[in-house]
Design a protein around this motif. Structure first.
Motif, PDB file in Angstrom:
ATOM      1  N   VAL A 155      91.009 -18.193 -31.663  1.00 49.74           N
ATOM      2  CA  VAL A 155      92.254 -17.429 -31.847  1.00 49.74           C
ATOM      3  C   VAL A 155      92.024 -16.009 -31.337  1.00 49.74           C
ATOM      4  N   GLU A 156      93.033 -15.472 -30.670  1.00 47.34           N
ATOM      5  CA  GLU A 156      92.925 -14.150 -30.040  1.00 47.34           C
ATOM      6  C   GLU A 156      94.204 -13.365 -30.342  1.00 47.34           C
ATOM      7  N   LYS A 157      94.041 -12.126 -30.783  1.00 48.11           N
ATOM      8  CA  LYS A 157      95.239 -11.349 -31.142  1.00 48.11           C
ATOM      9  C   LYS A 157      96.001 -10.829 -29.918  1.00 48.11           C
ATOM     10  N   LEU A 182      88.005  -4.090 -23.421  1.00 44.77           N
ATOM     11  CA  LEU A 182      87.740  -2.841 -22.699  1.00 44.77           C
ATOM     12  C   LEU A 182      86.239  -2.588 -22.681  1.00 44.77           C
ATOM     13  N   SER A 183      85.717  -2.324 -21.501  1.00 45.18           N
ATOM     14  CA  SER A 183      84.285  -2.058 -21.377  1.00 45.18           C
ATOM     15  C   SER A 183      84.094  -1.162 -20.167  1.00 45.18           C
ATOM     16  N   GLY A 184      82.805  -0.821 -19.821  1.00 46.49           N
ATOM     17  CA  GLY A 184      82.547   0.093 -18.696  1.00 46.49           C
ATOM     18  C   GLY A 184      82.955  -0.435 -17.328  1.00 46.49           C
ATOM     19  N   ALA A 185      82.380  -1.477 -16.704  1.00 47.07           N
ATOM     20  CA  ALA A 185      81.288  -2.211 -17.288  1.00 47.07           C
ATOM     21  C   ALA A 185      80.242  -2.579 -16.241  1.00 47.07           C
ATOM     22  N   VAL A 186      78.992  -2.288 -16.624  1.00 45.31           N
ATOM     23  CA  VAL A 186      77.874  -2.820 -15.848  1.00 45.31           C
ATOM     24  C   VAL A 186      77.271  -3.944 -16.682  1.00 45.31           C
ATOM     25  N   MET A 187      77.212  -5.138 -16.103  1.00 44.32           N
ATOM     26  CA  MET A 187      76.709  -6.284 -16.873  1.00 44.32           C
ATOM     27  C   MET A 187      75.303  -6.661 -16.442  1.00 44.32           C
ATOM     28  N   PRO A 246      96.541 -13.491 -34.173  1.00 41.91           N
ATOM     29  CA  PRO A 246      95.524 -12.714 -34.878  1.00 41.91           C
ATOM     30  C   PRO A 246      95.103 -13.449 -36.147  1.00 41.91           C
ATOM     31  N   ALA A 247      93.823 -13.430 -36.438  1.00 42.22           N
ATOM     32  CA  ALA A 247      93.377 -13.954 -37.737  1.00 42.22           C
ATOM     33  C   ALA A 247      93.537 -12.808 -38.729  1.00 42.22           C
ATOM     34  N   SER A 248      94.350 -13.023 -39.747  1.00 40.49           N
ATOM     35  CA  SER A 248      94.647 -11.914 -40.656  1.00 40.49           C
ATOM     36  C   SER A 248      93.833 -11.988 -41.939  1.00 40.49           C
ATOM     37  N   ALA A 264      90.829   2.974 -24.692  1.00 33.45           N
ATOM     38  CA  ALA A 264      89.816   3.537 -25.594  1.00 33.45           C
ATOM     39  C   ALA A 264      89.406   2.464 -26.592  1.00 33.45           C
ATOM     40  N   LYS A 265      88.127   2.449 -26.929  1.00 36.56           N
ATOM     41  CA  LYS A 265      87.627   1.416 -27.847  1.00 36.56           C
ATOM     42  C   LYS A 265      86.343   1.920 -28.493  1.00 36.56           C
ATOM     43  N   THR A 266      86.122   1.503 -29.719  1.00 35.36           N
ATOM     44  CA  THR A 266      84.875   1.928 -30.372  1.00 35.36           C
ATOM     45  C   THR A 266      83.720   1.009 -29.974  1.00 35.36           C
ATOM     46  N   GLY A 310      78.100 -11.020 -31.629  1.00 34.00           N
ATOM     47  CA  GLY A 310      78.539  -9.901 -30.775  1.00 34.00           C
ATOM     48  C   GLY A 310      78.591  -8.571 -31.498  1.00 34.00           C
ATOM     49  N   ASP A 311      79.522  -7.724 -31.043  1.00 30.77           N
ATOM     50  CA  ASP A 311      79.628  -6.379 -31.611  1.00 30.77           C
ATOM     51  C   ASP A 311      79.919  -6.403 -33.108  1.00 30.77           C
ATOM     52  N   SER A 312      80.649  -7.394 -33.570  1.00 35.52           N
ATOM     53  CA  SER A 312      80.948  -7.478 -35.011  1.00 35.52           C
ATOM     54  C   SER A 312      79.655  -7.528 -35.814  1.00 35.52           C
TER      55      SER A 312
HETATM   56  C1  LIG Z   1      84.102   2.060 -23.436  1.00 35.66           C
HETATM   57  C2  LIG Z   1      83.052   0.991 -23.464  1.00 35.66           C
HETATM   58  C3  LIG Z   1      82.156   0.856 -22.419  1.00 35.66           C
HETATM   59  C4  LIG Z   1      81.187  -0.146 -22.455  1.00 35.66           C
HETATM   60  N1  LIG Z   1      80.361  -0.310 -21.374  1.00 35.66           N
HETATM   61  C5  LIG Z   1      79.522  -1.365 -21.336  1.00 35.66           C
HETATM   62  C6  LIG Z   1      78.763  -1.647 -20.158  1.00 35.66           C
HETATM   63  O1  LIG Z   1      78.888  -0.971 -19.139  1.00 35.66           O
HETATM   64  N2  LIG Z   1      77.921  -2.714 -20.201  1.00 35.66           N
HETATM   65  C7  LIG Z   1      77.789  -3.513 -21.296  1.00 35.66           C
HETATM   66  O2  LIG Z   1      77.006  -4.474 -21.265  1.00 35.66           O
HETATM   67  N3  LIG Z   1      78.498  -3.251 -22.433  1.00 35.66           N
HETATM   68  C8  LIG Z   1      79.372  -2.227 -22.469  1.00 35.66           C
HETATM   69  N4  LIG Z   1      80.132  -2.014 -23.580  1.00 35.66           N
HETATM   70  C9  LIG Z   1      79.965  -2.889 -24.746  1.00 35.66           C
HETATM   71  C10 LIG Z   1      80.593  -4.262 -24.536  1.00 35.66           C
HETATM   72  O3  LIG Z   1      81.894  -4.133 -24.004  1.00 35.66           O
HETATM   73  C11 LIG Z   1      80.627  -4.994 -25.866  1.00 35.66           C
HETATM   74  O4  LIG Z   1      79.332  -5.017 -26.403  1.00 35.66           O
HETATM   75  C12 LIG Z   1      81.152  -6.418 -25.743  1.00 35.66           C
HETATM   76  O5  LIG Z   1      82.445  -6.432 -25.189  1.00 35.66           O
HETATM   77  C13 LIG Z   1      81.168  -7.090 -27.106  1.00 35.66           C
HETATM   78  O6  LIG Z   1      81.710  -8.367 -26.988  1.00 35.66           O
HETATM   79  P1  LIG Z   1      82.375  -9.088 -28.262  1.00 35.66           P
HETATM   80  O7  LIG Z   1      82.782 -10.434 -27.808  1.00 35.66           O
HETATM   81  O8  LIG Z   1      81.471  -8.967 -29.418  1.00 35.66           O
HETATM   82  O9  LIG Z   1      83.663  -8.207 -28.627  1.00 35.66           O
HETATM   83  P2  LIG Z   1      84.898  -7.700 -27.779  1.00 35.66           P
HETATM   84  O10 LIG Z   1      84.599  -7.610 -26.348  1.00 35.66           O
HETATM   85  O11 LIG Z   1      85.359  -6.480 -28.464  1.00 35.66           O
HETATM   86  O12 LIG Z   1      86.002  -8.836 -27.980  1.00 35.66           O
HETATM   87  C14 LIG Z   1      86.582  -9.088 -29.234  1.00 35.66           C
HETATM   88  C15 LIG Z   1      87.882  -9.872 -29.052  1.00 35.66           C
HETATM   89  O13 LIG Z   1      88.318 -10.288 -30.348  1.00 35.66           O
HETATM   90  C16 LIG Z   1      89.706 -10.031 -30.493  1.00 35.66           C
HETATM   91  N5  LIG Z   1      89.969  -9.873 -31.928  1.00 35.66           N
HETATM   92  C17 LIG Z   1      89.501  -8.901 -32.740  1.00 35.66           C
HETATM   93  N6  LIG Z   1      89.897  -9.113 -34.012  1.00 35.66           N
HETATM   94  C18 LIG Z   1      90.648 -10.231 -33.998  1.00 35.66           C
HETATM   95  C19 LIG Z   1      91.327 -10.949 -35.014  1.00 35.66           C
HETATM   96  N7  LIG Z   1      91.266 -10.588 -36.295  1.00 35.66           N
HETATM   97  N8  LIG Z   1      92.028 -12.052 -34.659  1.00 35.66           N
HETATM   98  C20 LIG Z   1      92.061 -12.468 -33.359  1.00 35.66           C
HETATM   99  N9  LIG Z   1      91.429 -11.812 -32.349  1.00 35.66           N
HETATM  100  C21 LIG Z   1      90.709 -10.719 -32.673  1.00 35.66           C
HETATM  101  C22 LIG Z   1      89.921  -8.787 -29.661  1.00 35.66           C
HETATM  102  O14 LIG Z   1      91.299  -8.648 -29.321  1.00 35.66           O
HETATM  103  C23 LIG Z   1      89.018  -9.033 -28.467  1.00 35.66           C
HETATM  104  O15 LIG Z   1      89.689  -9.773 -27.481  1.00 35.66           O
HETATM  105  C24 LIG Z   1      81.103  -1.013 -23.578  1.00 35.66           C
HETATM  106  C25 LIG Z   1      82.004  -0.884 -24.622  1.00 35.66           C
HETATM  107  C26 LIG Z   1      82.988   0.090 -24.563  1.00 35.66           C
HETATM  108  C27 LIG Z   1      83.984   0.191 -25.688  1.00 35.66           C
END
Ligand SMILES: Cc1cc2nc3c(=O)[nH]c(=O)nc-3n(C[C@H](O)[C@H](O)[C@H](O)COP(=O)(O)OP(=O)(O)OC[C@H]3O[C@@H](n4cnc5c(N)ncnc54)[C@H](O)[C@@H]3O)c2cc1C
Length: 585
Positions: A56-58, A67-72, A151-153, A313-315, A336-338
């Motif tokens: 599920v995706e919000k 949102l990311s930079g991004a260099v992978m 969205p998962a609420s 913008a994103k944390t 992941g980031d969570s």
């Molecule tokens: C500005 C910025 C620059 C960055 N630059 C780099 C870089 O250059 N190289 C690199 O390797 N990393 C970079 N990162 C970090 C990288 O983007 C993250 O580590 C990575 O995206 C994490 O992946 P994730 O799947 O954990 O989360 P995310 O990419 O944040 O994806 C989470 C997804 O879950 C969805 N979601 C959230 N809550 C809910 C909910 N309750 N219900 C349904 N859907 C939901 C969101 O909408 C989103 O689509 C950067 C991050 C930022 C913010």
């Protein structure tokens, strides 16, 4: 009592980011491999067969909120799909040149040696939003059900606090909380395993960690805010494949911060600035810091004659290893980031997010085989993480961010020592180690007292944009050519929310905003929010300034939920599909 449909799945993933998309695809592949090996007599055990998987995706589509930079770093995607390039992974270009710039107010010093963690030659520059869209297609081809705009609420628990799935948000509720003609109740998705991959400051992950005590014995998470724009620049301004990281201006030495400039194809430049949300001065405005960064002569030269095309913008969760929650509980895993998998020293989390998802998938295969989804069974995920390259990478930089809480100079010395000793050097480490950002924010009178040697009256009474006139940002012109105000930038984030719905930004006590926060901190939400969501507005009836929440501007960065000094802002999911549109970011 609302009647809700129940959908039974085997595994439900919350969030279609790189972590969960890699997890779902790997799960499908690993089950097929497991069953095939049993058929071939190479492996003993039980076949798993077809299972139902949902993501599920919000966002309105997969990638909408990415949102990311991004260099992978391609290490994880190579493991997931060795022929990812042949399969059409939309990488933009390859890094051909690295640079590290130290910026003073008017000068740029190009470091003769790029610090090893910032070396990216051979890695890929891409739009993570595009890559997630593509990974989503790969998942669907493999038979994974993806539900965008869902969205998962809530997390669903049984009577023993075992996670049994999630509830999706209701649709069609008006701003008074009453059902509209198009009302559709959210559904309950029941699953043997729920995987939370919501990215930084997940709203369900926050509930779960608190309810099940997953942060017990861990250090508090610390965050940064990344503010980014995409630009089209004239030919010759900045080469494709060049990656610049900056340190110094405009951050003060107490504040963690740095910029990036990445050269994509067709003269597109990804530019952004990261500000640690553990800053001390409540007058800091991360969006204005970014605008100030762009006005540095060396940076302005890159953008000269160009056009801003997108904003976001994103944390970023910056704490790393010490701030990782327990990664499992009955019926649930965090990825992941969570779950704090980002490497703060390299500012990279895509590869670790994907790998964490893949390790979660391998754990789920074994849980499905043994029909055991208990915490004991799912705890093997943590063991898998500890035995993988994720541990080697994150453990070596475990002290990186905390060292910045002592200021830039000790941090630089520390980072060097930590790099050489793989994190063993403790040198100037603050005793408390990571301190939550909101606890570090000073009150206005302390800051003004420090500056002037006397107590001052703070910023009480500032209007919504007047804060930009604080001396810190005096020189930023917001000329809409090089530097943009928040409203103009938000327009370029493509944000939309149906205005006739309850605000998804819950302020638990608005009286605090009008009184204590105004007095003590000068309502820093007006500054830390990069989307002009919060305004202090005069109430004609009471004659005092009260908080106004423009929730429809929200870019889902979660800064308010993190940085409010009283922790009274609770970010919950709005109606599905609302939010930014980061297509191509
Ligand atoms: C500005 C910025 C620059 C960055 N630059 C780099 C870089 O250059 N190289 C690199 O390797 N990393 C970079 N990162 C970090 C990288 O983007 C993250 O580590 C990575 O995206 C994490 O992946 P994730 O799947 O954990 O989360 P995310 O990419 O944040 O994806 C989470 C997804 O879950 C969805 N979601 C959230 N809550 C809910 C909910 N309750 N219900 C349904 N859907 C939901 C969101 O909408 C989103 O689509 C950067 C991050 C930022 C913010």
């Amino acid at each position: 009592m609302i009647e809700r449909e129940q959908i039974e799945m085997d595994v439900v993933f919350v969030g279609a980011g790189p972590a969960n998309l890699a997890a779902a695809l790997h799960l499908k592949n690993e089950i097929a491999r497991h069953d095939e090996l049993i058929d071939m007599g190479v492996k003993h055990g039980k076949k798993i067969g077809e299972i139902e998987i949902a993501i599920v995706e919000k966002g309105a589509f997969v990638g909408a909120h990415i949102l990311s930079g991004a260099v992978m770093d391609p290490i994880a995607i190579r493991e997931l799909m060795p022929d990812f390039l042949e399969q059409g992974c939309p990488v933009d270009t390859v890094v051909t040149e690295d640079a590290a710039w130290y910026l003073t107010k008017g000068k740029m010093i190009n470091a003769p040696i790029v610090p090893p963690p910032l070396k990216n030659k051979g890695k890929y520059i891409l739009s993570l939003s595009k890559m997630c869209e593509w990974l989503g297609e790969k998942c669907e081809e493999a038979g994974v059900n993806i539900f965008p705009e869902f969205p998962a609420s809530e997390v669903l628990y049984d009577e023993n606090d075992r996670v049994i799935g999630i509830r999706t948000g209701d649709k069609g509720i008006d701003k008074e909380g009453k059902p509209k003609a198009n009302f559709e109740p959210g559904v309950d998705i029941l699953a043997k395993v729920t995987v939370l991959g919501e990215g930084s400051r997940g709203s369900l992950a926050k509930q779960l960690m608190s309810r099940l005590g997953l942060m017990e014995g861990k250090e508090p998470q610390v965050f940064s805010l990344g503010v980014k724009e995409l630009w089209e620049v004239p030919e010759g301004n900045f080469p494709e494949g060049k990656v610049v990281h900056t340190l110094g201006f405009p951050s003060d030495v107490q504040t963690y911060g740095g910029g990036w400039i990445y050269g994509l194809k067709n003269n597109v430049v990804s530019i952004g600035y990261v500000t640690g949300l553990d800053y001390v001065d409540p007058n800091i405005d991360p969006h204005a810091e970014f605008q100030k960064f762009k006005s540095h002569p060396a940076v302005a030269e890159v953008l000269n004659g160009g056009k801003m095309i997108k904003y976001g913008a994103k944390t970023i969760n910056a704490g790393g290893y010490w701030t990782m929650p327990r990664l499992y509980a009955d019926g649930v895993l965090l990825v992941g980031d969570s779950a704090s998998f980002l490497n703060g020293q390299r500012i990279k989390g895509i590869h670790t997010a994907m790998k964490s998802g893949m390790l979660a998938a391998e754990t789920i295969v074994s849980a499905l085989e043994h029909n055991d989804f208990s915490a004991a069974s799912l705890s093997h995920y943590e063991e898998r993480v500890d035995m993988s390259w994720i541990y080697d990478e994150l453990h070596a930089v475990r002290n990186f961010h905390a060292s910045f809480q002592k200021g830039r100079w000790s941090a630089l010395v520390n980072s060097g020592l930590q790099y050489l000793t793989k994190g063993l050097a403790w040198g100037f480490m603050p005793k408390e180690h990571h301190v939550a950002g909101h606890e570090r924010m000073a009150m206005q009178r302390e800051v003004n007292g420090r500056k002037n040697g006397k107590a001052a009256d703070g910023l009480n009474g500032m209007g919504p944009t007047e804060h930009l006139r604080t001396e810190r940002y005096d020189e930023v012109k917001f000329d809409k050519e090089l530097t943009f105000d928040k409203i103009t930038d938000v327009f370029h984030a493509g944000v939309s929310h149906d205005e006739d719905q309850p605000s998804h930004l819950h302020i638990l006590d608005t009286e605090i905003c009008a009184t204590r926060c105004a007095e003590e901190y000068g309502n820093p939400c007006q500054r830390f929010c990069p989307a002009a969501v919060y305004e202090m507005e005069e109430n004609a009836a009471t004659g005092r300034r009260e908080i106004k929440v423009n929730f429809s501007n929200c870019v889902h960065c979660k800064t308010c939920d993190i940085s409010d000094p009283y922790q009274i802002i609770n970010w919950v999911t709005p109606e599905g599909g609302g939010g930014p549109n980061y297509k191509g970011m």
